[in-house]
Design an enzyme around this catalytic site. Structure first.
Site: not given
Length: 211
Positions: A45-46
């Site tokens: 997600c980062t």
């Protein structure tokens, strides 16, 4: 119940990293990408949120607003953004929805119990200015999204929304498109003055009409 293509995207009110929003008011006649994350501080997600921020000019060119969602709090989101900016060399420039009560996740069927009882899967919704769902893609938690594909699909959706054409496999913006079968061959020159090629009676191509 899952959302289907052509359904109206449900409205909701939510806390986000830019303040409280009403979803339908916020999108305000634009195209929308709404996508979810299993949770904050996850490595895939980062990278995704960083890539979204890096592509802001591409989304702006297409009149698209982007909203991300996770079931964590605004405070967690704000701290996570610091990590995203640092590790992805960017500045997060779009709202992240805090969906702690999972209201939005339930509305958009983002929790798939056989994958996880609590975490949202990697759902992607493209929503048109008419607030209708135009596209859905669901990725597993282990697989990061292809944002070039999301941009390619938006190009196709916007083109086919305006003209009576479809886009072939692997099509990219600027390439020839397919004239829809509903148009008779003899009527094509009047609608597509750039010319056309008849490969089969049901397969006719023409240069992209808005290029």
């Amino acid at each position: 119940m899952s959302l289907r293509l052509g359904d109206e995207a449900p409205n909701f009110q939510a806390k986000t990293t830019i303040g409280d929003i009403d979803f339908h008011e916020y999108i305000n006649g634009k195209w929308v990408v709404l996508y979810s994350h299993p949770s904050d501080y996850t490595p895939v997600c980062t990278t995704e949120l960083g890539r979204t921020a890096q592509l802001k000019s591409e989304f702006d060119q297409r009149n698209v607003v982007v909203l991300a969602l996770s079931v964590d709090s605004v405070e967690d989101h704000q701290q996570w953004i610091l990590d995203i900016n640092e590790t992805q060399n960017t500045e997060v420039n779009f709202p992240i929805i805090a969906d702690e009560d999972r209201q939005v996740a339930q509305l958009y069927d983002m929790i798939h119990p056989n994958a996880s009882a609590t975490a949202t899967v990697r759902s992607v919704f493209v929503i048109g200015p008419d607030k209708k769902v135009k596209l859905t893609i669901t990725y597993p938690a282990s697989t990061g999204r292809n944002f070039q594909e999301i941009l390619r699909v938006i190009d196709s959706l916007q083109l086919t929304d305006q003209y009576q054409v479809a886009t072939p496999a692997d099509w990219k913006d600027g390439e020839d498109v397919i004239v829809v079968p509903a148009i008779k061959t003899e009527d094509i020159p009047g609608k597509f003055p750039k010319g056309f090629k008849e490969i089969k009676p049901y397969l006719r191509t023409t240069p992209q009409p808005n290029k």
